[in-house]
Design a protein around this motif. Sequence first.
Motif, short mmCIF file in Angstrom:
data_model
loop_
_atom_site.label_atom_id
_atom_site.label_comp_id
_atom_site.label_asym_id
_atom_site.label_seq_id
_atom_site.Cartn_x
_atom_site.Cartn_y
_atom_site.Cartn_z
N PRO A 198 4.62 -8.93 3.53
CA PRO A 198 5.07 -8.80 4.92
C PRO A 198 4.03 -9.39 5.88
CG PRO A 198 5.36 -6.74 3.73
CD PRO A 198 4.60 -7.65 2.83
N ALA A 199 4.53 -9.90 7.00
CA ALA A 199 3.66 -10.60 7.96
C ALA A 199 2.49 -9.73 8.40
CB ALA A 199 4.50 -11.01 9.17
N GLU A 200 2.74 -8.41 8.53
CA GLU A 200 1.69 -7.49 8.99
C GLU A 200 0.44 -7.58 8.11
OE1 GLU A 200 2.97 -3.48 8.44
OE2 GLU A 200 1.01 -2.66 8.99
N TYR A 201 0.64 -7.68 6.80
CA TYR A 201 -0.49 -7.71 5.88
C TYR A 201 -1.19 -9.07 5.91
CZ TYR A 201 1.27 -3.29 4.23
OH TYR A 201 1.66 -1.99 4.17
N ASP A 243 0.86 -1.19 0.00
CA ASP A 243 0.00 0.00 0.00
C ASP A 243 0.89 1.24 0.00
OD1 ASP A 243 0.79 0.59 2.65
OD2 ASP A 243 -0.89 -0.54 3.50
N TYR A 244 0.25 2.40 0.11
CA TYR A 244 1.00 3.64 -0.06
C TYR A 244 1.11 4.46 1.21
CZ TYR A 244 -0.19 2.35 -4.87
OH TYR A 244 -0.35 1.69 -6.04
N ARG A 245 0.76 3.87 2.36
CA ARG A 245 0.84 4.63 3.61
C ARG A 245 2.28 5.12 3.82
NH1 ARG A 245 -0.92 0.67 8.09
NH2 ARG A 245 -0.35 -0.93 6.59
N PRO A 246 2.46 6.38 4.17
CA PRO A 246 3.84 6.86 4.38
C PRO A 246 4.37 6.40 5.74
CG PRO A 246 2.27 8.60 4.80
CD PRO A 246 1.46 7.42 4.39
N LYS A 247 4.72 5.12 5.82
CA LYS A 247 5.01 4.54 7.12
C LYS A 247 6.40 4.91 7.67
CE LYS A 247 3.88 0.27 5.97
NZ LYS A 247 3.65 -1.16 6.19
N TYR A 248 6.95 5.96 7.18
CA TYR A 248 8.28 6.39 7.60
C TYR A 248 8.39 6.57 9.10
CZ TYR A 248 12.68 8.92 7.44
OH TYR A 248 13.96 9.30 7.61
N GLU A 285 -1.19 -0.47 15.65
CA GLU A 285 -0.42 -1.19 16.67
C GLU A 285 0.86 -0.47 17.06
OE1 GLU A 285 -0.14 -5.25 15.35
OE2 GLU A 285 -2.08 -5.68 16.24
N GLU A 286 1.38 0.34 16.17
CA GLU A 286 2.59 1.09 16.51
C GLU A 286 2.30 2.55 16.20
OE1 GLU A 286 6.51 -0.64 15.28
OE2 GLU A 286 5.19 -1.86 14.05
N HIS A 287 2.81 3.44 17.04
CA HIS A 287 2.63 4.86 16.77
C HIS A 287 3.75 5.64 17.47
CE1 HIS A 287 1.32 5.64 20.85
NE2 HIS A 287 0.58 4.56 20.78
N GLN A 330 0.48 5.03 10.16
CA GLN A 330 0.60 3.61 10.52
C GLN A 330 -0.76 2.90 10.60
OE1 GLN A 330 3.96 5.15 10.63
NE2 GLN A 330 3.23 5.67 12.63
N VAL A 331 -1.84 3.63 10.45
CA VAL A 331 -3.18 3.02 10.60
C VAL A 331 -3.56 2.29 9.31
CG1 VAL A 331 -5.62 3.50 10.97
CG2 VAL A 331 -3.91 4.75 12.27
#
Lengths: 194, 287
Positions: B17-20, A98-103, B46-48, B88-89
């Motif tokens: 990836p495992a998360e997906y 996906d394209y979430r900017p997970k930086y 789960e992470e923020h 991260q959501v």
Amino acid sequence: MSITPYRVLVGPEGYLPPAAASRGILLPEKGEALIEGAIVPEEEAMQAIATKLLSAKNPFFFPGPQLLWDWKEGVALKAQAVKKLADLAGARVIPMPDYRPKYPMINPAVEINPNHPNLTIWHNKIDVCVFIGVHCHYANMALKIIRGGTSCYTIALCGEAGHEDAMISLCCMGMPELARLTEIIQSMKGEQAA
Amino acid sequence: MSKDFLRISPAFEDVMPAEYRELVASGPYGKGYGISDLGSHKELLEEHPLCAGCGLALSLRLTLSVLPAPEDTVIVGSTGCSALAFPQVALHNIHSLFGNQNAVASGLKRALKLRFPDKHKDVVVVAGDGATADIGLDMVMQSWFRGELITTIMLDNEAYANTGGQESGMSPKGAVLYMAPKGKKFQKVNMPELAREAGCVYVAAVSPANPKRLGKAIKRAILVAREVGPTYVQIFAPCPTNFKFKPQETIKRIKEREKDGTYLMREYISPEAQEYLAAMEGGTKDE
């Protein structure tokens, strides 16, 4: 006044490289493709892709959400064909789910993010990469960032209009085109083996 | 999007990836989970990067756990602490310019209605008190005046928290913050009352100190906004960093404020919304 045509070449071109479209690079029509900013026949570009992939030290495919998620009829089949193509070319696969900017929270060993694709390129020391199934605007952004910050050679296998920001870009990439590219790689590998 | 789309192409199953893979196998999409199901499934957040003890982080976790249809929900956010968590959501979310969130959400809701006329697409604004009650108040109230079918959730930490601690319209009178050393001179804006007067058919002020009440309010607000009218939920989410209390005291702080009457928890339901909810909630488990 002389104007040197802009070329979409291997980087690093530097921070914030221009969008190739803004430097006059046009998209190809059906049956055509782009090699480093110049429009060429599709067959020529396929040959160039095969050469690049087979001569790469560490080639990777980056399938995007349109291929990774089985969201409509025909996608699973296309994904299978792409996986076969990557395996044949000796390329590994890292997904862009996906394209979430997970930086900065991605693991560059297992995923690529369009907002900082350079992290994955650097981490895995990738010298040739293939984008496929990534929505147009995110592909263009990621390709530009890669050109700006890395020395990776970028290839886009696009199902729509193509990508000026890739060093080689095909357009209208359907199953027949995938089959043809697979065939070219297969035959080039045969020649190399012989 | 529909939950039926949440399938990984078999050819790429092994490289995802495992998360997906976990989100597909045990995520909340299409399950109708609630607060009591927390801990039993893969959560959307789960992470923020938010501070320890952040009331907003807890509120966000609870809010995301009760969305009636996460697979058909789009969150519209704005500048603020919550915007730091949204990348991260595992939901569709749009970050709008500071204060524009309700205008963006209005357009989005209308577009989704045209594109998916037979489907409920929940557009939920989640923004801080600065974006909702100060900078974006115009856009927020205009969306309510127009009767837009969106839910507005304000995470009220009573300050501009991620810019060093300036006072906001929602800071209580007398509040002293890092960048408001003289103390706030005027009262906290009464947003629930404004919302009701501006046309919101469901209004609630809740807190993470009572997760079930928070869950119920969020669920009700989203359901009512599907058909009846605009809705507003204000969540009290105190900020330990700027109000200088220990991270483990967040819930205690909420309870104290509730007890001394300086933060009123309340719920307003218009007659039309009441009727709609009675039909929706009849026979279903009360969260």
